[in-house]
Design a protein around this motif. Structure first.
Motif, PDB file in Angstrom:
ATOM      1  N   HIS A 113       0.788  -1.121   0.025  1.00 47.87           N
ATOM      2  CA  HIS A 113       0.177   0.089  -0.256  1.00 47.87           C
ATOM      3  C   HIS A 113       0.740   1.073  -0.105  1.00 47.87           C
ATOM      4  O   HIS A 113       1.988   1.449   0.629  1.00 47.87           O
ATOM      5  CB  HIS A 113      -1.056   0.060   1.081  1.00 47.87           C
ATOM      6  CG  HIS A 113      -0.457   0.617   2.703  1.00 47.87           C
ATOM      7  ND1 HIS A 113      -0.261   1.666   2.985  1.00 47.87           N
ATOM      8  CD2 HIS A 113       0.002  -0.369   3.467  1.00 47.87           C
ATOM      9  CE1 HIS A 113       0.129   1.568   4.189  1.00 47.87           C
ATOM     10  NE2 HIS A 113       0.324   0.235   4.628  1.00 47.87           N
ATOM     11  N   ASN A 142       4.169   3.174   4.325  1.00 44.80           N
ATOM     12  CA  ASN A 142       4.592   1.978   3.835  1.00 44.80           C
ATOM     13  C   ASN A 142       5.597   2.150   2.506  1.00 44.80           C
ATOM     14  O   ASN A 142       5.581   1.633   1.513  1.00 44.80           O
ATOM     15  CB  ASN A 142       3.600   0.854   3.621  1.00 44.80           C
ATOM     16  CG  ASN A 142       4.185  -0.338   2.942  1.00 44.80           C
ATOM     17  OD1 ASN A 142       5.122  -0.706   3.238  1.00 44.80           O
ATOM     18  ND2 ASN A 142       3.387  -1.125   2.083  1.00 44.80           N
ATOM     19  N   GLU A 176      -4.919   2.167   4.961  1.00 41.20           N
ATOM     20  CA  GLU A 176      -4.817   2.641   6.466  1.00 41.20           C
ATOM     21  C   GLU A 176      -6.249   3.004   7.023  1.00 41.20           C
ATOM     22  O   GLU A 176      -6.620   3.065   8.181  1.00 41.20           O
ATOM     23  CB  GLU A 176      -3.889   3.966   6.588  1.00 41.20           C
ATOM     24  CG  GLU A 176      -2.465   4.102   6.245  1.00 41.20           C
ATOM     25  CD  GLU A 176      -1.855   3.254   7.463  1.00 41.20           C
ATOM     26  OE1 GLU A 176      -2.377   2.704   8.251  1.00 41.20           O
ATOM     27  OE2 GLU A 176      -0.597   3.145   7.147  1.00 41.20           O
ATOM     28  N   MET A 204       5.654  -2.501   5.854  1.00 46.80           N
ATOM     29  CA  MET A 204       6.641  -2.045   6.896  1.00 46.80           C
ATOM     30  C   MET A 204       7.583  -3.175   6.904  1.00 46.80           C
ATOM     31  O   MET A 204       7.785  -4.114   7.752  1.00 46.80           O
ATOM     32  CB  MET A 204       5.876  -2.162   8.276  1.00 46.80           C
ATOM     33  CG  MET A 204       4.994  -0.986   8.426  1.00 46.80           C
ATOM     34  SD  MET A 204       3.864  -1.088   9.985  1.00 46.80           S
ATOM     35  CE  MET A 204       5.271  -0.734  11.068  1.00 46.80           C
TER      36      MET A 204
HETATM   37 ZN   LIG Z   1       1.021  -0.058   6.467  1.00 46.84          ZN
END
Ligand SMILES: [Zn+2]
Length: 312
Positions: A113, A142, A176, A204
């Motif tokens: 994302h 990210n 998110e 991440m």
């Molecule tokens: Zn994320």
């Protein structure tokens, strides 16, 4: 002449393995660009997220990926902010989708994302009340995964090999806000879901430390994964976990009976706070993580179409 021939021969056999290399300078360029203050935290529906979309699309074009959205590389949808009441609660969002067509029957989906929390004022920020309204750069969350997505796209688009699988690269929006981009894509897929072999998600992957190691989640979603990982080695420590669910976009694919792997370096003090910045990324480890992913992808292409298993 014979020497020249030998030189060409060497170039021919060595060039593809050079092209497989992940470049730290590219990872840095992408993360510093996407997590710059001028991107204002890449909130869903913002002009800055649109700039991030243009940036991703420019690399998909550069690597000559085939557009696989609904309009070119784009797939537009409406994303609703449901966590906190805000005036602009309905926002326009876009997934960015590019394809490497190797003429194969099945496709490996690679996703990350690209949205983040903006100023942290529509929910999701973990920072103190005085830091809400300040830019949440989201370098680990990210930009790191998007940098990985772009590097994997470059490697598979330029390695000079026609693999026996196709690749679909998706930069998801509105993760998110509740995995909205991946939910939308799996409910409005731009290739048949039945042709997807498995899905790799990066969310991440920039804060590796050797105490926690890298988490690889979803190992239990196919009986092929234990075979694929049998000879995998890496200079980083990784932990395999079976679960197909988890707090990121692979969950949307798992719910459609598709094997998944989710790569994640874990939570940290700057998670969903204004200190998630580009200078704190572990670039050396990020490169190793992506090389590990390439080894996993390459092994997976030696298996037949993967079977799916529910893990819970
Ligand atoms: Zn994320």
């Amino acid at each position: 002449m014979r020497n020249l021939f030998f030189l060409f021969y060497l170039l021919f056999i060595i060039a593809p393995s050079f092209a497989q290399q992940i470049e730290i300078k590219n990872l840095k360029k992408h993360i510093y660009h996407l997590a710059d203050d001028k991107m204002k935290g890449r909130a869903t529906g913002s002009a800055e997220l649109e700039k991030a979309a243009d940036y991703i699309e420019s690399y998909f074009k550069k690597y000559k990926l085939v557009p696989k959205g609904e309009i070119g590389y784009r797939q537009q949808f409406e994303a609703k902010v449901s966590r906190v009441p805000v005036l602009d609660s309905i926002r326009t969002a876009q997934n960015i989708i590019g394809f490497i067509d190797n003429g194969a029957p099945y496709t490996i989906v690679i996703g990350a994302h690209y949205d983040h929390l903006g100023l942290g004022d529509f929910g999701g920020s973990r920072d103190t009340i005085t830091n809400i309204g300040h830019i949440h750069n989201g370098a680990d969350d990210n930009a790191s995964g998007v940098a990985g997505l772009l590097e994997l796209a470059r490697v598979y688009a330029t390695n000079g090999i026609v693999e026996n699988y196709n690749f679909l690269f998706i930069a998801f929006s509105a993760e998110e806000l509740g995995l909205l981009g991946s939910k939308y894509w799996t409910n409005h897929p731009t290739i048949p879901l039945s042709t997807i072999d498995w899905m790799l998600n990066m969310d991440m992957i920039g804060r590796y430390n050797k105490d926690n190691g890298l988490a690889i989640i979803g190992y239990g979603t196919s009986p092929s994964f234990p075979i694929i990982f049998k000879d995998i080695t890496s200079d980083i420590k990784f932990n395999l976990s079976k679960d197909g669910n988890g707090g990121s976009d692979q969950t949307s694919f798992y719910k459609k009976d598709i094997p998944v792997l989710f790569f994640h370096t874990g939570g940290h003090d700057d998670y969903h706070k204004i200190g998630d910045d580009a200078d704190k990324i572990n670039y050396m480890a990020l490169k190793s993580i992506l090389e590990l992913e390439i080894a996993v992808i390459n092994n997976s292409m030696k298996e037949g179409k993967m079977k799916f298993i529910w893990t819970n």
